[in-house]
Motif scaffolding. Structure first.
Motif, short mmCIF file in Angstrom:
data_model
loop_
_atom_site.label_atom_id
_atom_site.label_comp_id
_atom_site.label_asym_id
_atom_site.label_seq_id
_atom_site.Cartn_x
_atom_site.Cartn_y
_atom_site.Cartn_z
N LEU A 1 5.92 2.06 -5.67
CA LEU A 1 6.03 2.51 -4.28
C LEU A 1 7.05 1.62 -3.57
O LEU A 1 6.78 0.46 -3.30
CB LEU A 1 4.68 2.35 -3.56
CG LEU A 1 3.67 3.47 -3.59
CD1 LEU A 1 2.46 3.09 -2.77
CD2 LEU A 1 4.29 4.77 -3.08
N ASN A 2 8.21 2.20 -3.26
CA ASN A 2 9.25 1.38 -2.62
C ASN A 2 9.03 1.24 -1.12
O ASN A 2 8.61 2.19 -0.46
CB ASN A 2 10.62 1.98 -2.88
CG ASN A 2 11.08 1.78 -4.32
OD1 ASN A 2 10.34 1.25 -5.14
ND2 ASN A 2 12.31 2.19 -4.59
N THR A 3 9.36 0.07 -0.62
CA THR A 3 9.10 -0.24 0.79
C THR A 3 10.22 -1.13 1.32
O THR A 3 10.73 -2.00 0.61
CB THR A 3 7.77 -1.04 0.90
OG1 THR A 3 6.70 -0.27 0.34
CG2 THR A 3 7.44 -1.39 2.34
N LYS B 1 15.14 -9.05 -2.23
CA LYS B 1 15.42 -7.75 -2.84
C LYS B 1 14.70 -7.78 -4.18
O LYS B 1 15.06 -8.59 -5.04
CB LYS B 1 16.93 -7.64 -3.05
CG LYS B 1 17.51 -6.27 -3.04
CD LYS B 1 19.01 -6.34 -3.29
CE LYS B 1 19.81 -6.42 -2.02
NZ LYS B 1 20.63 -5.26 -1.75
N VAL B 2 13.68 -6.98 -4.33
CA VAL B 2 12.91 -6.99 -5.58
C VAL B 2 12.72 -5.56 -6.09
O VAL B 2 13.25 -4.62 -5.50
CB VAL B 2 11.54 -7.71 -5.42
CG1 VAL B 2 11.74 -9.19 -5.13
CG2 VAL B 2 10.70 -7.06 -4.33
N LYS B 3 11.96 -5.43 -7.14
CA LYS B 3 11.80 -4.13 -7.81
C LYS B 3 11.36 -3.01 -6.87
O LYS B 3 11.88 -1.91 -6.93
CB LYS B 3 10.79 -4.26 -8.95
CG LYS B 3 10.57 -2.98 -9.74
CD LYS B 3 9.54 -3.20 -10.83
CE LYS B 3 9.04 -1.91 -11.44
NZ LYS B 3 10.09 -1.10 -12.06
N ASN B 4 10.38 -3.29 -6.00
CA ASN B 4 9.84 -2.21 -5.17
C ASN B 4 10.30 -2.28 -3.72
O ASN B 4 9.66 -1.72 -2.84
CB ASN B 4 8.30 -2.15 -5.26
CG ASN B 4 7.64 -3.41 -4.73
OD1 ASN B 4 8.30 -4.42 -4.53
ND2 ASN B 4 6.35 -3.34 -4.50
N ILE C 1 10.31 3.30 2.36
CA ILE C 1 11.52 3.76 1.67
C ILE C 1 12.38 2.56 1.29
O ILE C 1 12.40 1.57 2.01
CB ILE C 1 12.32 4.72 2.60
CG1 ILE C 1 13.51 5.34 1.88
CG2 ILE C 1 12.77 4.00 3.87
CD1 ILE C 1 14.21 6.43 2.67
N SER C 2 13.03 2.64 0.14
CA SER C 2 14.02 1.65 -0.28
C SER C 2 14.64 2.16 -1.56
O SER C 2 13.91 2.55 -2.47
CB SER C 2 13.37 0.28 -0.52
OG SER C 2 14.35 -0.66 -0.91
N PRO C 3 15.93 2.18 -1.73
CA PRO C 3 16.92 1.82 -0.72
C PRO C 3 16.86 2.74 0.50
O PRO C 3 16.46 3.89 0.39
CB PRO C 3 18.25 1.99 -1.47
CG PRO C 3 17.95 2.33 -2.87
CD PRO C 3 16.52 2.64 -2.98
N TRP C 4 17.30 2.19 1.64
CA TRP C 4 17.23 2.91 2.92
C TRP C 4 18.66 2.99 3.47
O TRP C 4 19.26 1.97 3.79
CB TRP C 4 16.32 2.13 3.86
CG TRP C 4 16.01 2.79 5.17
CD1 TRP C 4 16.26 4.08 5.52
CD2 TRP C 4 15.39 2.17 6.30
NE1 TRP C 4 15.82 4.31 6.80
CE2 TRP C 4 15.27 3.15 7.31
CE3 TRP C 4 14.91 0.88 6.56
CZ2 TRP C 4 14.72 2.88 8.55
CZ3 TRP C 4 14.35 0.62 7.78
CH2 TRP C 4 14.25 1.62 8.78
C1 LIG Z 1 13.03 2.09 -5.87
O1 LIG Z 1 13.88 0.97 -5.81
C2 LIG Z 1 14.68 0.77 -6.97
C3 LIG Z 1 15.50 -0.48 -6.73
O2 LIG Z 1 14.74 -1.59 -6.76
C4 LIG Z 1 15.55 1.96 -7.23
O3 LIG Z 1 16.26 1.77 -8.41
C5 LIG Z 1 14.71 3.22 -7.31
O4 LIG Z 1 15.55 4.34 -7.42
C6 LIG Z 1 13.84 3.35 -6.06
N1 LIG Z 1 12.97 4.51 -6.19
C7 LIG Z 1 12.90 5.43 -5.24
C8 LIG Z 1 11.92 6.52 -5.49
O5 LIG Z 1 13.54 5.36 -4.20
#
Ligand SMILES: *[C@@H]1O[C@H](CO)[C@@H](O)[C@H](O)[C@H]1NC(C)=O
Length: 207
Positions: A91-93, A190-193, A149-152
């Motif tokens: 879950l990106n944030t 800046k990390v995975k999620n 959301i991220s990237p934003w």
């Molecule tokens: C979540 O963030 C990663 C980068 O850390 C990106 O590669 C990925 O596409 C993003 N996923 C969504 C659903 O936005």
């Protein structure tokens, strides 16, 4: 009992890993903030201006590492649903973390609401129901600062977890979160999620 024993084992494993790291790395990563569900992974410190993209590191691991935003970070840890979100790698944030000084200079604590005082007087936050009220208000404050959301992208309008619409724009040398035009000082992690952005002020969080 069993749970306590397990976490003690994980903590020991984590400490053992920490001892292998140079002081700087350990120093910027207090063990309470380590990803102790993955003690076998190497610890990637995330200092100022050195974003980590280590796949194992998530927002909940790095938020507490930044002293400038440690008040906001501690608020997020008080709210289970937020903690869970920041721990979830799928879950990106974007965390819009106000600098400590912006929170301490608010006219009221973020968990205080003038409407509560008007309705209930000075005792608005006393007793169990008062604590619950404060907790709900704090959650509202934190959720207004979480963009799911991220990237934003610039100009991309999203609803914060608090429900308000937010987006960001470049302004010459600066970047601001809209509609309140709150300046983004920098991206601190800046990390995975997702990412942690340091804001110079709080966003509007009133009902
Ligand atoms: C979540 O963030 C990663 C980068 O850390 C990106 O590669 C990925 O596409 C993003 N996923 C969504 C659903 O936005």
């Amino acid at each position: 009992m069993r749970a306590t024993t397990l976490s003690s084992v994980l903590l020991l494993a984590t400490r053992a890993t920490s001892q292998l790291l140079p002081f700087g790395a350990f120093h910027s990563t207090p063990y309470k903030d380590l990803p102790n569900n993955h003690p076998q992974n190497p610890i990637m410190p995330t200092g100022d201006n050195t974003p980590s993209t280590n796949a194992a590191v998530v927002l909940s691991d790095v938020l507490g590492n930044q002293r400038a935003i440690n008040i906001f970070a501690s608020f997020t840890r008080d709210i289970e649903a937020i903690t869970q979100r920041l721990e979830t790698s799928s879950l990106n944030t974007t965390v819009l973390a106000p600098v400590n000084g912006a929170i301490t200079s608010l006219p009221r604590k973020p968990w205080e609401d003038s409407a509560d005082y008007q309705a209930m007087g000075d005792g608005a936050y006393e007793g169990k129901s008062g604590e619950d009220r404060a907790q709900r208000n704090l959650r509202r404050f934190v959720e207004a600062h979480i963009a799911p959301i991220s990237p934003w992208g610039e100009g991309e309008k999203v609803q914060s977890l608090g429900g308000g619409e937010v987006w960001w724009e470049r302004r010459e040398e600066r970047a601001v979160v809209m509609p309140g035009e709150v300046e983004i000082e920098r991206v601190v992690s800046k990390v995975k999620n997702g990412e942690v952005w340091l804001l110079k002020d709080v966003l509007n969080y009133e009902k």
